[in-house]
Design a protein around this motif. Structure first.
Motif, mmCIF file in Angstrom:
data_model
loop_
_atom_site.group_PDB
_atom_site.id
_atom_site.type_symbol
_atom_site.label_atom_id
_atom_site.label_comp_id
_atom_site.label_asym_id
_atom_site.label_seq_id
_atom_site.Cartn_x
_atom_site.Cartn_y
_atom_site.Cartn_z
ATOM 1 N N GLY A 1 0.797 -1.227 0.000
ATOM 2 C CA GLY A 1 0.000 0.000 0.000
ATOM 3 C C GLY A 1 0.825 1.271 0.000
ATOM 4 N N PHE A 2 1.918 1.279 0.742
ATOM 5 C CA PHE A 2 2.742 2.484 0.838
ATOM 6 C C PHE A 2 3.802 2.575 -0.258
ATOM 7 C CE2 PHE A 2 1.412 2.471 5.401
ATOM 8 C CZ PHE A 2 0.709 3.663 5.333
ATOM 9 N N SER A 3 3.843 1.595 -1.145
ATOM 10 C CA SER A 3 4.857 1.632 -2.202
ATOM 11 C C SER A 3 4.615 2.783 -3.177
ATOM 12 C CB SER A 3 4.877 0.307 -2.954
ATOM 13 O OG SER A 3 3.656 0.119 -3.633
ATOM 14 N N PHE B 1 9.465 0.587 -6.268
ATOM 15 C CA PHE B 1 9.048 -0.686 -6.852
ATOM 16 C C PHE B 1 9.481 -1.857 -5.979
ATOM 17 C CE2 PHE B 1 9.761 -4.268 -9.771
ATOM 18 C CZ PHE B 1 8.464 -4.431 -10.203
ATOM 19 N N GLU B 2 10.579 -1.693 -5.247
ATOM 20 C CA GLU B 2 11.085 -2.771 -4.395
ATOM 21 C C GLU B 2 10.121 -3.094 -3.261
ATOM 22 O OE1 GLU B 2 12.908 -0.078 -5.181
ATOM 23 O OE2 GLU B 2 14.329 -0.968 -6.598
ATOM 24 N N MET B 3 9.398 -2.072 -2.795
ATOM 25 C CA MET B 3 8.422 -2.322 -1.728
ATOM 26 C C MET B 3 7.279 -3.201 -2.240
ATOM 27 S SD MET B 3 8.205 1.260 0.340
ATOM 28 C CE MET B 3 7.015 0.656 1.512
ATOM 29 N N ILE B 4 6.912 -3.052 -3.499
ATOM 30 C CA ILE B 4 5.885 -3.922 -4.069
ATOM 31 C C ILE B 4 6.388 -5.363 -4.096
ATOM 32 C CG2 ILE B 4 4.589 -4.479 -6.156
ATOM 33 C CD1 ILE B 4 4.560 -1.529 -6.827
ATOM 34 N N LEU B 5 7.640 -5.546 -4.490
ATOM 35 C CA LEU B 5 8.201 -6.895 -4.541
ATOM 36 C C LEU B 5 8.265 -7.527 -3.157
ATOM 37 C CD1 LEU B 5 11.104 -6.416 -7.106
ATOM 38 C CD2 LEU B 5 8.854 -7.432 -7.473
#
Length: 70
Positions: A38-40, A46-50
């Motif tokens: 959510g906070f990505s 993009f790394e937070m999504i991964l």
């Protein structure tokens, strides 16, 4: 035939005592994964999504094993 209630002593200790803790820990993993995903967008990372998707996969893989213990 008498109806006998199942006592906790008849269950293995792991099923009786640790099932709730395992489910709560799995929920914490899923909440952390959701927050990462959510906070990505706000962090423009993009790394937070991964990382979030990886943790969601771990949480989704662990859930069926704990529900079978019930």
């Amino acid at each position: 035939v008498k109806d006998e209630k199942v006592k906790h002593e008849s269950y293995p200790r792991g099923v009786c005592c640790y099932r709730k803790k395992c489910l709560l820990f799995n929920n914490v993993v899923l909440i952390v994964a959701t927050l990462h995903t959510g906070f990505s967008r706000r962090a423009k990372s993009f790394e937070m999504i991964l990382i979030g998707r990886f943790l969601e996969g771990i949480g989704a893989g662990r859930t069926p094993h704990y529900s079978m213990l019930m």
